[in-house]
Write a protein that holds these residues in place. Structure first.
Motif, PDB file in Angstrom:
ATOM      1  N   LEU A 210       0.820  -1.215   0.000  1.00 21.33           N
ATOM      2  CA  LEU A 210       0.000   0.000   0.000  1.00 21.33           C
ATOM      3  C   LEU A 210       0.852   1.263   0.000  1.00 21.33           C
ATOM      4  CD1 LEU A 210      -2.840  -1.078   2.444  1.00 21.33           C
ATOM      5  CD2 LEU A 210      -2.968  -0.812  -0.039  1.00 21.33           C
ATOM      6  N   SER A 211       2.086   1.170   0.485  1.00 21.09           N
ATOM      7  CA  SER A 211       2.994   2.310   0.404  1.00 21.09           C
ATOM      8  C   SER A 211       3.289   2.648  -1.053  1.00 21.09           C
ATOM      9  CB  SER A 211       4.303   1.989   1.147  1.00 21.09           C
ATOM     10  OG  SER A 211       5.235   3.039   1.022  1.00 21.09           O
ATOM     11  N   GLU A 215      -3.972   3.047  -3.760  1.00 21.90           N
ATOM     12  CA  GLU A 215      -5.276   2.885  -4.414  1.00 21.90           C
ATOM     13  C   GLU A 215      -5.737   1.430  -4.443  1.00 21.90           C
ATOM     14  OE1 GLU A 215      -2.263   2.199  -7.691  1.00 21.90           O
ATOM     15  OE2 GLU A 215      -2.446   3.441  -5.893  1.00 21.90           O
ATOM     16  N   TRP A 216      -4.834   0.493  -4.181  1.00 20.09           N
ATOM     17  CA  TRP A 216      -5.208  -0.917  -4.236  1.00 20.09           C
ATOM     18  C   TRP A 216      -6.149  -1.317  -3.106  1.00 20.09           C
ATOM     19  CZ3 TRP A 216      -0.330  -4.200  -5.916  1.00 20.09           C
ATOM     20  CH2 TRP A 216      -0.013  -3.863  -7.242  1.00 20.09           C
ATOM     21  N   ALA A 217      -6.172  -0.560  -2.019  1.00 22.00           N
ATOM     22  CA  ALA A 217      -7.118  -0.854  -0.932  1.00 22.00           C
ATOM     23  C   ALA A 217      -8.549  -0.613  -1.409  1.00 22.00           C
ATOM     24  CB  ALA A 217      -6.801   0.000   0.287  1.00 22.00           C
ATOM     25  N   ALA A 218      -8.769   0.536  -2.051  1.00 20.66           N
ATOM     26  CA  ALA A 218     -10.111   0.870  -2.537  1.00 20.66           C
ATOM     27  C   ALA A 218     -10.541  -0.073  -3.654  1.00 20.66           C
ATOM     28  CB  ALA A 218     -10.135   2.317  -3.037  1.00 20.66           C
ATOM     29  N   ARG A 219      -9.576  -0.575  -4.407  1.00 22.33           N
ATOM     30  CA  ARG A 219      -9.906  -1.473  -5.513  1.00 22.33           C
ATOM     31  C   ARG A 219     -10.078  -2.919  -5.072  1.00 22.33           C
ATOM     32  NH1 ARG A 219      -5.350  -0.355  -9.859  1.00 22.33           N
ATOM     33  NH2 ARG A 219      -6.325  -2.220 -10.780  1.00 22.33           N
ATOM     34  N   GLY A 220      -9.864  -3.183  -3.754  1.00 24.84           N
ATOM     35  CA  GLY A 220     -10.060  -4.527  -3.240  1.00 24.84           C
ATOM     36  C   GLY A 220      -8.944  -5.494  -3.546  1.00 24.84           C
ATOM     37  N   VAL A 226      -8.941 -10.176   2.022  1.00 24.77           N
ATOM     38  CA  VAL A 226      -8.580 -10.427   0.626  1.00 24.77           C
ATOM     39  C   VAL A 226      -7.420 -11.410   0.557  1.00 24.77           C
ATOM     40  CG1 VAL A 226      -7.821  -9.389  -1.542  1.00 24.77           C
ATOM     41  CG2 VAL A 226      -9.352  -8.116  -0.030  1.00 24.77           C
ATOM     42  N   GLN A 227      -7.542 -12.416  -0.302  1.00 27.21           N
ATOM     43  CA  GLN A 227      -6.472 -13.381  -0.510  1.00 27.21           C
ATOM     44  C   GLN A 227      -5.221 -12.692  -1.050  1.00 27.21           C
ATOM     45  OE1 GLN A 227      -6.120 -17.242  -0.602  1.00 27.21           O
ATOM     46  NE2 GLN A 227      -4.121 -16.280  -0.579  1.00 27.21           N
ATOM     47  N   ALA A 228      -4.114 -12.858  -0.356  1.00 31.37           N
ATOM     48  CA  ALA A 228      -2.835 -12.305  -0.819  1.00 31.37           C
ATOM     49  C   ALA A 228      -2.147 -13.313  -1.723  1.00 31.37           C
ATOM     50  CB  ALA A 228      -1.948 -11.971   0.367  1.00 31.37           C
ATOM     51  N   PHE A 229      -1.279 -12.817  -2.587  1.00 31.42           N
ATOM     52  CA  PHE A 229      -0.533 -13.695  -3.480  1.00 31.42           C
ATOM     53  C   PHE A 229       0.957 -13.394  -3.371  1.00 31.42           C
ATOM     54  CE2 PHE A 229      -4.787 -13.796  -5.205  1.00 31.42           C
ATOM     55  CZ  PHE A 229      -4.959 -15.142  -5.492  1.00 31.42           C
ATOM     56  N   SER A 230       1.755 -14.354  -3.806  1.00 33.88           N
ATOM     57  CA  SER A 230       3.199 -14.268  -3.579  1.00 33.88           C
ATOM     58  C   SER A 230       3.842 -13.080  -4.270  1.00 33.88           C
ATOM     59  CB  SER A 230       3.883 -15.566  -4.021  1.00 33.88           C
ATOM     60  OG  SER A 230       3.596 -15.865  -5.373  1.00 33.88           O
ATOM     61  N   ASP A 231       3.247 -12.578  -5.366  1.00 40.43           N
ATOM     62  CA  ASP A 231       3.917 -11.458  -6.034  1.00 40.43           C
ATOM     63  C   ASP A 231       3.822 -10.157  -5.243  1.00 40.43           C
ATOM     64  OD1 ASP A 231       1.255 -10.969  -6.627  1.00 40.43           O
ATOM     65  OD2 ASP A 231       1.452 -11.395  -8.771  1.00 40.43           O
ATOM     66  N   PHE A 232       3.072 -10.133  -4.121  1.00 39.37           N
ATOM     67  CA  PHE A 232       3.137  -9.008  -3.184  1.00 39.37           C
ATOM     68  C   PHE A 232       4.567  -8.811  -2.685  1.00 39.37           C
ATOM     69  CE2 PHE A 232      -1.435  -8.498  -1.308  1.00 39.37           C
ATOM     70  CZ  PHE A 232      -1.926  -8.278  -2.578  1.00 39.37           C
ATOM     71  N   LEU A 233       5.337  -9.914  -2.636  1.00 41.52           N
ATOM     72  CA  LEU A 233       6.694  -9.862  -2.081  1.00 41.52           C
ATOM     73  C   LEU A 233       7.609  -8.935  -2.865  1.00 41.52           C
ATOM     74  CD1 LEU A 233       7.154 -13.673  -1.317  1.00 41.52           C
ATOM     75  CD2 LEU A 233       6.830 -11.856   0.370  1.00 41.52           C
ATOM     76  N   VAL A 234       7.286  -8.691  -4.111  1.00 40.74           N
ATOM     77  CA  VAL A 234       8.109  -7.808  -4.952  1.00 40.74           C
ATOM     78  C   VAL A 234       8.308  -6.454  -4.277  1.00 40.74           C
ATOM     79  CG1 VAL A 234       8.099  -6.483  -7.100  1.00 40.74           C
ATOM     80  CG2 VAL A 234       7.564  -8.917  -7.144  1.00 40.74           C
TER      81      VAL A 234
END
Length: 327
Positions: A210-211, A215-220, A226-234
């Motif tokens: 989110l840093s 805008e991804w919070a408002a977009r869900g 919400v299910q997180a996915f591994s590419d969040f690690l980037v």
């Protein structure tokens, strides 16, 4: 209630003044095995189910984690600013990294999707060679208000893989342990370790995402349920958190491919003792809509380092993509 609160505060302050080895009553140079034995004893004495005082077990658990991994204390607090003189890469850079990562995975799939059965067979062979097996760890944790959070399997898998790798978990993952009352309590303590660490990881990783993309919070795309996915690690590979010390290896059971996310501070294996590399190499797997931790299949197998994993992947012909925090 007020008196209990004051008592709890005094206990926390008292424990805060003690060093981790003092809380567990072990020598400063205690071995890992001595620390584990001391923890089991103190956990059974201080756990709330055994009548322990509020805050006492938490102090014991934290001391145990810190002694097994000195980098743990405070290392999950979100911090995304560079040290003095250090220039961190921009959001645009990591957006491009994520785009490149997804494009590579898509290209691999397009070029090799007809061989999916072969890919999966090679992946299974690789896991056998590495001595890894999946362990179902669930998908629910609790937040700071003790409310249930669903769809947290990604963070539970990371927490389980990490904690089992540094040897923090007493009986979790060992199916041969008898189900006597003491082991049941230790298993419950292990579950509490995992849930607490998973929540900290969720807060830390999603704060990094989110840093970069508020805008991804408002977009869900990011949220409590919400299910997180591994590419969040980037977005956390170069942060000043423990995650930047890790290499996370994700075995995709849908395609047979493997995703590798290598933190900026992950130390590549040297000729010296590689225990730090193995403990900082996390292994999980993705099945449709769900993540599971990959742990040692038995005590005969040691946790593999990233170097060892990549070597076996190459030898087995398994396709993989590496996203490097130093790139």
């Amino acid at each position: 209630q007020k008196q209990k609160s004051h008592s709890n505060s005094r206990l926390k302050k008292k424990n805060k003044d003690k060093l981790p080895h003092e809380i567990l009553s072990v020598a400063v140079d205690a071995t890992k095995e001595e620390i584990k034995i001391a923890y089991r004893q103190r956990a059974l004495e201080t756990h709330p189910d055994k009548g322990g005082k509020p805050g006492e077990f938490e102090a014991v658990a934290n001391a145990y984690r810190v002694l097994l991994n000195p980098n743990y204390e405070g290392s999950l607090s979100p911090s995304f600013e560079g040290s003095e003189g250090e220039v961190l890469k921009s959001t645009a850079h990591w957006d491009n990294e994520l785009k490149d990562h997804r494009n590579l995975v898509r290209e691999l799939y397009q070029n090799h999707s007809e061989d999916i059965d072969t890919n999966l067979q090679r992946q299974r062979f690789t896991l056998e060679r590495l001595g890894l097996r999946f362990k179902e760890a669930g998908s629910r944790i609790r937040n700071e208000r003790n409310e249930v959070i669903n769809n947290a399997c990604f963070y539970i898998s990371l927490a389980s893989s990490y904690l089992s790798g540094i040897g923090t978990l007493s009986v979790w993952g060992d199916d041969s342990v008898s189900d006597d009352p003491d082991n049941a309590l230790l298993r419950k303590a292990d579950d509490e370790f995992i849930i607490e660490t998973a929540l900290n990881l969720k807060r830390t990783i999603e704060a990094a995402v989110l840093s970069s993309h508020p805008e991804w919070a408002a977009r869900g795309i990011v949220g409590e349920e919400v299910q997180a996915f591994s590419d969040f690690l980037v977005y956390i590979l170069e942060s000043k958190t423990i995650v930047s010390d890790w290499a996370v290896v994700v075995f995709d059971k849908c395609s047979g491919f493997v995703d590798v996310y290598k933190g900026k501070n992950y130390q590549d294996e040297t000729d010296a003792d590689n225990s730090m590399q193995t403990s900082n190499t996390l292994t999980i797997q993705y099945v449709p809509g769900h993540y599971q931790p990959l742990v040692a299949a038995s005590y005969d197998f040691k946790r593999p380092s990233l170097k060892q994993i990549l070597s076996v992947l190459d030898e087995s012909g398994v396709l993989y993509v590496v996203t490097d925090g130093n790139a």
